[in-house]
Structures are given as C-alpha cells and as structure tokens.
Design an enzyme around this catalytic site. Structure first.
Site, PDB file in Angstrom:
ATOM      1  N   ARG A 192       0.824  -1.212   0.000  1.00 55.75           N
ATOM      2  CA  ARG A 192       0.000   0.000   0.000  1.00 55.75           C
ATOM      3  C   ARG A 192       0.855   1.258   0.000  1.00 55.75           C
ATOM      4  O   ARG A 192       0.336   2.354  -0.115  1.00 55.75           O
ATOM      5  CB  ARG A 192      -0.968  -0.028   1.192  1.00 55.75           C
ATOM      6  CG  ARG A 192      -1.952  -1.180   1.067  1.00 55.75           C
ATOM      7  CD  ARG A 192      -3.096  -1.138   2.062  1.00 55.75           C
ATOM      8  NE  ARG A 192      -3.898  -2.343   1.890  1.00 55.75           N
ATOM      9  CZ  ARG A 192      -3.883  -3.382   2.691  1.00 55.75           C
ATOM     10  NH1 ARG A 192      -3.110  -3.371   3.748  1.00 55.75           N
ATOM     11  NH2 ARG A 192      -4.633  -4.431   2.475  1.00 55.75           N
ATOM     12  N   VAL A 193       2.166   1.096   0.153  1.00 56.76           N
ATOM     13  CA  VAL A 193       3.065   2.238   0.028  1.00 56.76           C
ATOM     14  C   VAL A 193       3.431   2.425  -1.444  1.00 56.76           C
ATOM     15  O   VAL A 193       3.632   3.530  -1.922  1.00 56.76           O
ATOM     16  CB  VAL A 193       4.328   2.033   0.900  1.00 56.76           C
ATOM     17  CG1 VAL A 193       5.369   3.101   0.635  1.00 56.76           C
ATOM     18  CG2 VAL A 193       3.944   2.026   2.378  1.00 56.76           C
TER      19      VAL A 193
END
Length: 521
Positions: free
Chosen positions: A379-380
């Site tokens: 999700r980064v």
C-alpha cells in the site's frame, strides 16, 4: 458487657489501616502458570511483581538478583489480582509472598544487545557474558501519533527481485508475509536480513528477528546461518521457543518492538521480523483462557485484534524533528489450506500496509519465491522505490498478471495469434528471471540490471531452462568488465540513458560469447 461492645464498635468505626510503603501480597492459588494473589491493593495493569521463592536467606535477597521470579499483573479483580508467572511456574506455591515493583514490565535495551540471543525478558540465551545495559524500555508503549511521523519514502531492499520490483517495502512500513507452512515465509525474512550486507554501513538497519513458538533447533540454525554470513554483526535474536511458557511467547514480539524502538528513538533504522503471529495469537488465547477471560470467535479473546494492532502500530518512520529514525515490521502469518479469509489472517491483513502472499501451488511448481502477484500488494507502492527500480519495474507487475490470465486461457485454445504468443513467451521469461535461490539476495543495482535487460527484450530468445545460468554469467561479465555501471546505479539510485546503453552493450557482448544458452530462430 454493653460498655465493652460499644467501645469495640467505636474502635472499628475509627479504624484506619496504616499506610504501607510497599505493596506486598500473598499467593492464594497457583496453577498452570497463573497465580491468584491477595493483598496487592493499587497494583497497575501490566505491573511487574516478584515472588519470594524462599531460595535466598532473606526476603530482600529473594526479591532481587538471580533468585527473583518475575510475574506480570494482568487481571485486576474485585478481591484478588491474577498474575502471569514469567519463569518456572512450578516454584510458585500457595502462601508465597509477592511484592509489586511499582513499574510496568520492562526489558534492557541498547547497543549491547546487537549480535546476541535473548529471551522475552532480555536474559541472554547464547551462553555469552550477561548484558550490562544502561537503559530499560517498557514492553508496552503507546505508538507515536500522526504528527510525530512522516510518510514512508526510503526503500528497504530485500534482495529478492520479485519483492523489490513488484511489492516494494519502505522503511517504517508494516508488510505482512503470509502463506501456508513450508512455502518459504521465514526464508523471505532471513534473506531480507542477510541482504542488508549489500547496503552501505551507514544505511544498514539494525535487524531484530523474533522467534515465537519455533523449535529451538530452527532458531539455532538461523543464528548459525546469520553468523556464517556476517549478518549477526547488526542482528538481535529474541527467542521464545515452543518449550517456553505461553506468557513468554506472548511477550516476545513486544520485547522485539521495545528493542527496535530504542534504535528508532536514537535516529537509526530498525527492522523487526515477527515469526510468527499465528503462534503468538494461540499463546495469548491459552493465557486468556487460563485467566478466565471470556472466549469469543474460535475461543480467541475479544481483544485479539487490539493485541496485534497495538503491536504493529509501533512501526513508524519518525519526522526529522523526532530524529528521523524508523521501525519496519515484517509480521509473518501461517494460513491453513491457503485460506487468507480466516480470523487471524484477516485481522493482520487489515492492520498492515500490504502483504506478500506465498502460494503452495507455485512453490510446488518450482517458482520460488512463490509470490502470488495477484494477491500480493504494497500500500506504500512505488513511493518506496528508487528512480532506477521505478523505471525498470513499472510494467512488470501488470505484464505478469496478464501472463497468468493468458496462461490459463490458452489451455483451452490451440490457435494463437503472434501477439499472444509473444506475450506468453515474455511472461515465461520473466517468471524464470524472478526465480531466486534461498539465501542468495541480490544487491539493488544487480536487480535493476537484470530486470532492465529482461524487460528490454535482449534475452527474449533465452533457453528457459538455462535462465539461472544466463543470469549468473551476465553478472560475472558485468562485475569483471562493466563494474563502473553497477557502481553508478548503486550511488545515483537512478538508471540514466548512458547506464542503459552500457547495460545493453554488456548484454549483447554476453549473448555473443554464450550463444549455446540462447535459442536461435
């Protein structure tokens, strides 16, 4: 007679107990590692207590030094306190004296721990000299708030092409490694620790490997492996083996986080691996049931989600004002029959910033690391990638996902157009390129070089059965004749047009010298 009764009543009404400077209690019952203690008024939740084992000559001697037997107050009830024994529970008997220490359970932290193997209480297990640390950190601590943090943007290279290319991990991130047993979860974590040798010493994070409920032989093998590679110079092992009590297994990851926070607060980078949180949840369930806490779904206590969220929330990248340190967490979860929708897996998936999903079917096909690209996510994202990796791996994930779709589709079709055939061949090549042996992590510049060459189509006619040999030969050529380009990529973290040109030259030179490894049209 009435006069005496009235006098006694007055004394009872006016009675005020003498204030005690020390909180001393007595064990009422003791069984299964849990002691019920009476008399510990005002004790705190999570407070450290000590049992008078009677092995020393005086109470003071028994409540200090080597004779001390620790416990942690966990259930504060109306009349008694339930204490979890952190040690040899057989020594705890009814009628034994217990003293509250007035402080939350803490462990020794500091640079002295680097290279050592300790248990959940910070006691050495490697037979070396006792620790002589100057600082103790509480096992449980409130995580840093949003204001004290900054966004994750610095990569933590794992040395695994498939992860660094498609599921990048940033410093301060929480990335879950999930899969069935024997799919290579621990290998991914250990390779990440070993790969930090490829980083410059000033950028090298302190690595903490927390073994929860593992066999002692497995932990000893990992320690030896890290020692042989020179990785123990920046690694700390926290071990609560399967023979340890449920209480010590419950405390182990919190101890690892506390040690990591010491380095983060000092402005350094730290990486902590929790192997694995499935066993941690089981240890907490066992402890909670013995404490008579109400069971919920699958007999886990109601706060099982909070248990893991407050642990993993401690991973952070601090703002420059706070020193700029980071704590990266790699929790591991073991699934049953690839079921990622089970209770504990879904809990941890929802807490973390992405997951690396290892699939049994891929592992059995020989695709290792067995990463399922469709389910794995970070999700980064590309925020945690260098410019060079962004350039070469941008389309990699999409191409592999398309290849998996086409691969399933072509099983039912014999007539394929040229474009589909080309995509399938390219996909097969990329699958082979992304295969990697365990304990052979690659430096970031080598990952960029091989993914760039494969993506450029220069190795499209490679013999698929000889891709590993091609990769090895190409790297040998680069190191001997084109070492400067690798150094440039490593230092600049970018892939300039000049570097691309030199890498293409190197690939062409290698193909010309190793024609037997390629299929001629």
């Amino acid at each position: 007679m009435e006069h005496i009764v009235e006098k006694l009543k007055k004394q009872i009404v006016d009675f005020t107990p003498k204030a005690r400077s020390e909180k001393i209690g007595v064990v009422v019952t003791a069984a299964d590692g849990i002691a019920e203690v009476d008399g510990l008024d005002g004790v705190m939740m999570g407070e450290m207590v000590m049992f008078d084992t009677g092995e020393g000559e005086s109470l003071e001697e028994n409540l200090s030094g080597e004779n001390a037997l620790l416990g942690m107050a966990l259930n504060l009830e109306e009349d008694t306190v339930k204490v979890v024994v952190l040690g040899d529970a057989v020594k705890v008997k009814e009628g034994m004296t217990v003293k509250a220490m007035g402080s939350i359970l803490s462990i020794p932290v500091g640079p002295e721990l680097v290279g050592r193997v300790v248990n959940s209480l910070g006691e050495v297990l490697d037979g070396g000299i006792p620790l002589n640390t100057k600082q103790r950190n509480p096992i449980e601590r409130k995580a840093y708030g949003v204001i004290e943090r900054k966004s994750v943007s610095t990569p933590l290279h794992t040395g695994i092409k498939a992860i660094d290319g498609m599921v990048p991990i940033g410093r301060g991130q929480r990335e879950l490694i999930i899969g069935d047993r024997q799919t290579g979860k621990t290998v991914v974590a250990i390779d990440t620790i070993i790969n930090q040798l490829n980083e410059p010493v000033k950028d090298r994070p302190i690595c903490i490997y927390v073994a929860i409920g593992q066999k002692e032989s497995k932990v000893a093998r990992i320690v030896q492996q890290l020692r042989d590679r020179g990785a123990m110079d920046y690694t700390i092992i926290v071990s609560a083996s399967s023979s340890s009590s449920a209480a010590l297994q419950f405390l182990a990851p919190f101890a690892g986080a506390a040690i990591g926070e010491y380095f983060m607060d000092a402005g350094k980078d730290a990486l902590v691996v929790y192997d694995d949180l499935s066993k941690h949840a089981i240890a907490y369930r066992q402890m909670s049931l013995l404490l008579r806490r109400p069971p919920g779904r699958e007999a886990y206590p109601g706060d099982i989600f909070y248990l893991h969220s407050r642990l993993l929330e401690r991973a952070a990248r601090l703002s420059d004002k706070m020193g700029g340190g980071s704590l990266t967490a790699l929790p591991i979860i073991e699934t049953q029959e690839n079921d990622v929708s089970a209770y504990i897996p879904t809990n941890v998936i929802s807490i973390t910033d992405g997951q690396i999903y290892l699939e049994t079917d891929l592992f059995n096909k020989g695709i290792r690391p067995a990463i399922n690209v469709g389910v794995s996510v970070s999700r980064v994202g590309s925020s945690a990638q260098t410019k060079a990796m962004k350039k070469v791996a941008g389309k990699l994930r999409l191409e592999l996902a398309q290849f998996r779709e086409l691969e399933a589709f072509v099983q039912f079709s014999s007539d394929l157009d040229e474009d589909t055939k080309r995509r399938i061949e390219k996909g097969k090549l990329m699958v082979e390129i992304l295969k990697q042996d365990k304990n052979v992590p690659l430096s970031f510049e080598k990952e960029v070089a091989i993914i760039f060459i494969a993506g450029s189509g220069l190795f499209d006619n490679a013999d698929k059965s000889k891709v590993a040999e091609i990769e090895k030969g190409f790297f040998a050529l680069c190191e001997s004749q084109y070492a400067e380009v690798l150094r440039t990529i490593a230092e600049s973290k970018d892939l300039s047009e000049d570097s691309q040109k030199i890498l293409k030259e190197a690939a062409a030179a290698f193909k010309a010298a190793s024609k037997e490894l390629f299929v001629t049209a």
